[in-house]
Motif scaffolding. Structure first.
Motif, mmCIF file in Angstrom:
data_model
loop_
_atom_site.group_PDB
_atom_site.id
_atom_site.type_symbol
_atom_site.label_atom_id
_atom_site.label_comp_id
_atom_site.label_asym_id
_atom_site.label_seq_id
_atom_site.Cartn_x
_atom_site.Cartn_y
_atom_site.Cartn_z
ATOM 1 N N MET A 194 18.849 34.320 52.587
ATOM 2 C CA MET A 194 20.266 34.252 52.289
ATOM 3 C C MET A 194 20.851 35.666 52.323
ATOM 4 S SD MET A 194 22.023 32.458 49.073
ATOM 5 C CE MET A 194 22.924 33.546 48.032
ATOM 6 N N ASN A 195 21.975 35.810 52.975
ATOM 7 C CA ASN A 195 22.620 37.112 53.081
ATOM 8 C C ASN A 195 23.345 37.463 51.793
ATOM 9 O OD1 ASN A 195 21.810 37.417 55.680
ATOM 10 N ND2 ASN A 195 23.706 36.633 56.567
ATOM 11 N N ARG A 196 23.272 38.760 51.477
ATOM 12 C CA ARG A 196 24.035 39.251 50.333
ATOM 13 C C ARG A 196 25.506 39.322 50.710
ATOM 14 N NH1 ARG A 196 21.718 44.858 49.211
ATOM 15 N NH2 ARG A 196 23.946 45.108 49.139
ATOM 16 N N ILE A 197 26.371 39.110 49.737
ATOM 17 C CA ILE A 197 27.790 39.301 50.009
ATOM 18 C C ILE A 197 28.134 40.766 49.801
ATOM 19 C CG2 ILE A 197 28.411 36.938 49.431
ATOM 20 C CD1 ILE A 197 29.375 37.901 46.738
ATOM 21 N N ASN A 198 29.168 41.219 50.472
ATOM 22 C CA ASN A 198 29.533 42.622 50.363
ATOM 23 C C ASN A 198 30.590 42.828 49.283
ATOM 24 O OD1 ASN A 198 31.877 41.735 51.561
ATOM 25 N ND2 ASN A 198 31.360 42.503 53.575
ATOM 26 N N ARG A 199 30.895 44.082 49.029
ATOM 27 C CA ARG A 199 31.871 44.428 47.984
ATOM 28 C C ARG A 199 33.252 43.887 48.308
ATOM 29 N NH1 ARG A 199 30.488 50.677 47.636
ATOM 30 N NH2 ARG A 199 29.874 50.167 49.736
ATOM 31 N N ASP A 200 33.627 43.874 49.576
ATOM 32 C CA ASP A 200 34.942 43.380 49.952
ATOM 33 C C ASP A 200 35.114 41.907 49.585
ATOM 34 O OD1 ASP A 200 35.715 45.825 50.928
ATOM 35 O OD2 ASP A 200 35.151 45.372 53.003
ATOM 36 N N THR A 201 34.064 41.127 49.746
ATOM 37 C CA THR A 201 34.133 39.712 49.379
ATOM 38 C C THR A 201 34.345 39.557 47.878
ATOM 39 O OG1 THR A 201 32.646 39.188 51.211
ATOM 40 C CG2 THR A 201 32.929 37.500 49.537
ATOM 41 N N VAL A 202 33.639 40.333 47.096
ATOM 42 C CA VAL A 202 33.780 40.264 45.636
ATOM 43 C C VAL A 202 35.193 40.674 45.229
ATOM 44 C CG1 VAL A 202 32.965 41.225 43.449
ATOM 45 C CG2 VAL A 202 31.329 40.631 45.235
ATOM 46 N N ILE A 203 35.707 41.747 45.799
ATOM 47 C CA ILE A 203 37.054 42.216 45.482
ATOM 48 C C ILE A 203 38.088 41.180 45.902
ATOM 49 C CG2 ILE A 203 38.782 43.993 45.964
ATOM 50 C CD1 ILE A 203 36.515 44.907 44.143
ATOM 51 N N ALA A 204 37.921 40.564 47.059
ATOM 52 C CA ALA A 204 38.861 39.545 47.518
ATOM 53 C C ALA A 204 38.875 38.348 46.568
ATOM 54 C CB ALA A 204 38.508 39.098 48.934
ATOM 55 N N ILE A 205 37.732 37.950 46.085
ATOM 56 C CA ILE A 205 37.669 36.834 45.124
ATOM 57 C C ILE A 205 38.362 37.219 43.822
ATOM 58 C CG2 ILE A 205 36.089 35.471 43.703
ATOM 59 C CD1 ILE A 205 34.131 35.551 46.117
ATOM 60 N N ILE A 206 38.140 38.437 43.367
ATOM 61 C CA ILE A 206 38.800 38.906 42.145
ATOM 62 C C ILE A 206 40.317 38.937 42.337
ATOM 63 C CG2 ILE A 206 39.112 40.915 40.639
ATOM 64 C CD1 ILE A 206 36.097 41.475 41.026
ATOM 65 N N LEU A 207 40.776 39.424 43.488
ATOM 66 C CA LEU A 207 42.209 39.454 43.760
ATOM 67 C C LEU A 207 42.813 38.052 43.791
ATOM 68 C CD1 LEU A 207 42.426 42.211 46.520
ATOM 69 C CD2 LEU A 207 43.304 42.339 44.190
ATOM 70 N N LEU A 208 42.101 37.109 44.378
ATOM 71 C CA LEU A 208 42.593 35.730 44.395
ATOM 72 C C LEU A 208 42.659 35.138 42.989
ATOM 73 C CD1 LEU A 208 40.801 34.423 47.604
ATOM 74 C CD2 LEU A 208 43.266 34.605 47.230
ATOM 75 N N LEU A 209 41.665 35.437 42.163
ATOM 76 C CA LEU A 209 41.693 34.963 40.778
ATOM 77 C C LEU A 209 42.849 35.577 40.001
ATOM 78 C CD1 LEU A 209 37.869 34.964 39.913
ATOM 79 C CD2 LEU A 209 39.359 32.969 40.229
ATOM 80 N N VAL A 210 43.076 36.862 40.191
ATOM 81 C CA VAL A 210 44.185 37.538 39.502
ATOM 82 C C VAL A 210 45.524 36.945 39.943
ATOM 83 C CG1 VAL A 210 45.410 39.747 39.333
ATOM 84 C CG2 VAL A 210 42.944 39.659 39.020
ATOM 85 N N CYS A 211 45.678 36.702 41.247
ATOM 86 C CA CYS A 211 46.912 36.075 41.737
ATOM 87 C C CYS A 211 47.107 34.693 41.113
ATOM 88 C CB CYS A 211 46.891 35.964 43.261
ATOM 89 S SG CYS A 211 47.131 37.518 44.128
ATOM 90 N N GLY A 212 46.034 33.935 40.994
ATOM 91 C CA GLY A 212 46.126 32.612 40.380
ATOM 92 C C GLY A 212 46.512 32.682 38.914
ATOM 93 N N VAL A 213 45.912 33.600 38.176
ATOM 94 C CA VAL A 213 46.238 33.747 36.750
ATOM 95 C C VAL A 213 47.687 34.191 36.580
ATOM 96 C CG1 VAL A 213 45.740 35.138 34.699
ATOM 97 C CG2 VAL A 213 43.866 34.141 36.009
ATOM 98 N N PHE A 214 48.129 35.147 37.389
ATOM 99 C CA PHE A 214 49.519 35.610 37.293
ATOM 100 C C PHE A 214 50.502 34.505 37.684
ATOM 101 C CE2 PHE A 214 48.643 40.442 37.852
ATOM 102 C CZ PHE A 214 48.110 40.474 36.574
ATOM 103 N N PHE A 215 50.172 33.715 38.708
ATOM 104 C CA PHE A 215 51.052 32.620 39.104
ATOM 105 C C PHE A 215 51.149 31.594 37.980
ATOM 106 C CE2 PHE A 215 52.527 28.896 41.396
ATOM 107 C CZ PHE A 215 53.480 29.438 42.239
ATOM 108 N N TRP A 216 50.022 31.292 37.356
ATOM 109 C CA TRP A 216 50.009 30.360 36.226
ATOM 110 C C TRP A 216 50.832 30.915 35.064
ATOM 111 C CZ3 TRP A 216 45.902 30.164 32.035
ATOM 112 C CH2 TRP A 216 46.080 29.069 31.221
ATOM 113 N N ALA A 217 50.727 32.208 34.825
ATOM 114 C CA ALA A 217 51.487 32.830 33.739
ATOM 115 C C ALA A 217 52.983 32.857 34.047
ATOM 116 C CB ALA A 217 50.994 34.252 33.495
ATOM 117 N N SER A 218 53.362 32.777 35.309
ATOM 118 C CA SER A 218 54.787 32.790 35.650
ATOM 119 C C SER A 218 55.513 31.544 35.167
ATOM 120 C CB SER A 218 54.980 32.962 37.160
ATOM 121 O OG SER A 218 54.640 31.781 37.851
ATOM 122 N N PHE A 219 54.784 30.493 34.828
ATOM 123 C CA PHE A 219 55.420 29.290 34.289
ATOM 124 C C PHE A 219 55.863 29.481 32.843
ATOM 125 C CE2 PHE A 219 53.025 27.540 37.853
ATOM 126 C CZ PHE A 219 54.014 26.792 38.462
#
Length: 166
Positions: A1-26
């Motif tokens: 199994m291939n290791r994921i790179n740092r960019d993948t981890v950062i992209a997932i974190i950014l997507l989670l942050v966007c989701g939390v902020f969008f949820w907080a906008s309500f």
């Protein structure tokens, strides 16, 4: 199994942050008078950021796992090596701190132009040919944004001591 790179981890974190902020906008309170909802602009910006994060995620999946050292293992040891590796980041944060400290005196317009000009020169070089280009970019970029916010949107930006009479 291939290791994921740092960019993948950062992209997932950014997507989670966007989701939390969008949820907080309500939770943004809606006024009783009929205007555009206060949550409209934050949500629009978050949708754009989420789309860019998705593109970043897809691109990160296409690249392979990270190497141990990006520079092929030839990193200098000690404080000098650390400073050389992080010099751009140090310039960015250091100049931004000076910009924030100078804002009450210089204001948004003059301080912003100086910040952008100095940062472009610190990161791009101090060659005479580049000084003119960096000055034009700083004046047009910051001046344009200042004009849009001040005259187009009616936002009161920090004037500083120099422009306080206007």
């Amino acid at each position: 199994m291939n290791r994921i790179n740092r960019d993948t981890v950062i992209a997932i974190i950014l997507l989670l942050v966007c989701g939390v902020f969008f949820w907080a906008s309500f939770d943004i309170r809606e006024p009783d008078y009929g205007t555009l909802k206060p949550s409209t602009w934050p949500r629009l910006i978050l949708v754009v950021l989420a789309c860019l994060s998705i593109i970043y995620f897809v691109q990160s999946l296409s690249s392979g796992p990270d190497d141990e050292l990006e520079d092929g293992g030839a990193r200098a040891a000690g404080l000098a090596g650390w400073l050389a590796h992080w010099q751009n980041v140090i310039w960015c944060f250091g100049l931004f701190l000076v910009y924030l400290w100078s804002m009450p005196v210089l204001g948004m317009l003059i301080g912003g132009v100086m910040f952008v000009f100095l940062l472009l020169n610190a990161l791009g070089g101090w060659a005479p040919k580049k000084l003119g280009l960096h000055a034009i970019i700083a004046v047009l970029g910051v001046g344009g944004m200042w004009s849009i916010f001040t005259y187009g949107l009616g936002v009161i930006l920090p004037p500083g001591v120099i422009f306080s009479a206007f």
